[in-house]
Design a protein around this motif. Structure first.
Motif, short mmCIF file in Angstrom:
data_model
loop_
_atom_site.label_atom_id
_atom_site.label_comp_id
_atom_site.label_asym_id
_atom_site.label_seq_id
_atom_site.Cartn_x
_atom_site.Cartn_y
_atom_site.Cartn_z
N ARG A 82 0.83 -1.21 0.00
CA ARG A 82 0.00 0.00 0.00
C ARG A 82 0.86 1.25 0.00
N LYS A 83 0.43 2.24 -0.78
CA LYS A 83 1.16 3.50 -0.86
C LYS A 83 0.17 4.64 -0.69
N LEU A 84 0.43 5.49 0.32
CA LEU A 84 -0.43 6.63 0.61
C LEU A 84 0.28 7.91 0.20
N THR A 85 -0.41 8.75 -0.55
CA THR A 85 0.10 10.05 -0.97
C THR A 85 -0.86 11.12 -0.48
N GLN A 86 -0.30 12.21 0.04
CA GLN A 86 -1.12 13.35 0.45
C GLN A 86 -0.86 14.51 -0.50
N ASN A 87 -1.92 15.20 -0.87
CA ASN A 87 -1.82 16.37 -1.74
C ASN A 87 -2.51 17.54 -1.06
N PHE A 88 -1.77 18.60 -0.84
CA PHE A 88 -2.25 19.81 -0.18
C PHE A 88 -2.31 20.89 -1.25
N THR A 89 -3.51 21.32 -1.61
CA THR A 89 -3.68 22.30 -2.69
C THR A 89 -4.40 23.53 -2.18
N VAL A 90 -3.72 24.68 -2.25
CA VAL A 90 -4.35 25.95 -1.91
C VAL A 90 -4.98 26.49 -3.18
N LYS A 91 -6.30 26.61 -3.16
CA LYS A 91 -7.04 27.06 -4.35
C LYS A 91 -7.29 28.55 -4.35
N GLY A 92 -7.14 29.18 -3.19
CA GLY A 92 -7.36 30.61 -3.10
C GLY A 92 -7.02 31.11 -1.71
N SER A 93 -6.82 32.43 -1.58
CA SER A 93 -6.51 33.00 -0.27
C SER A 93 -7.03 34.42 -0.18
N ASP A 94 -7.41 34.82 1.03
CA ASP A 94 -7.87 36.17 1.29
C ASP A 94 -7.24 36.66 2.59
N LYS A 95 -6.65 37.84 2.55
CA LYS A 95 -6.10 38.44 3.76
C LYS A 95 -7.23 39.14 4.49
#
Length: 153
Positions: free
Chosen positions: A139-152
């Motif tokens: 078994r192989k686990l991959t994590q993907n962290f994707t920032v789709k947008g940001s607001d200050k």
């Protein structure tokens, strides 16, 4: 007199212990994850445990810290049901049945982050993809962290 003093010391120690959080406690406000409860049995296929709220929060904190050292996750809100995808191979003897080979869970999130005194709200997809579910020990686990947008803020 000594028993009153002892009682005061014990009371003070008890209050002090309650006032200071331990290192294991998280101060992150977590909300919106109830919509994933009906899929919890599938999310367990990732092999990360039953408490998906905890591992999602922990993984987002780690990724934010890796990308922006010193950042502090203040709030994490799951904004909708996680997207769950499966992949399977038909069984050789009975093509009406299949063997699960891969699984993906993507959590849509809003993260409120303190970065050097500035507050940002990030729109994030936190994805977990596990493959080779049908092969013991592979078994192989991959994590993907994707920032789709940001607001200050």
């Amino acid at each position: 007199m000594q028993s009153i003093l002892t009682l005061l010391v014990i009371t003070f120690l008890s209050i002090s212990a309650m006032a200071e959080p331990t290192k294991n406690e998280s101060s992150v406000e977590v909300s919106g994850f109830d919509c994933a409860d009906k899929s919890a049995h599938m999310i367990e296929w990732l092999g990360l445990g039953k408490d998906y709220r905890s591992f999602v929060v922990s993984d987002v904190e780690k990724e934010l810290s890796k990308q922006q050292p010193g950042s502090q996750l203040l709030k994490l809100e799951c904004t909708g049901e996680p997207e769950l995808l499966t992949g399977a191979l038909p069984q050789e003897k009975d093509e009406s049945k299949a063997i699960l080979t891969r699984f993906s869970a993507t959590f849509p999130l809003l993260a409120t982050v303190n970065l050097s005194g500035s507050i940002w709200v990030l729109n994030i997809d936190q994805n977990y993809y596990i493959e080779n579910l049908n092969i013991p020990g592979e078994r192989k686990l991959t994590q993907n962290f994707t920032v789709k947008g940001s607001d200050k803020q």
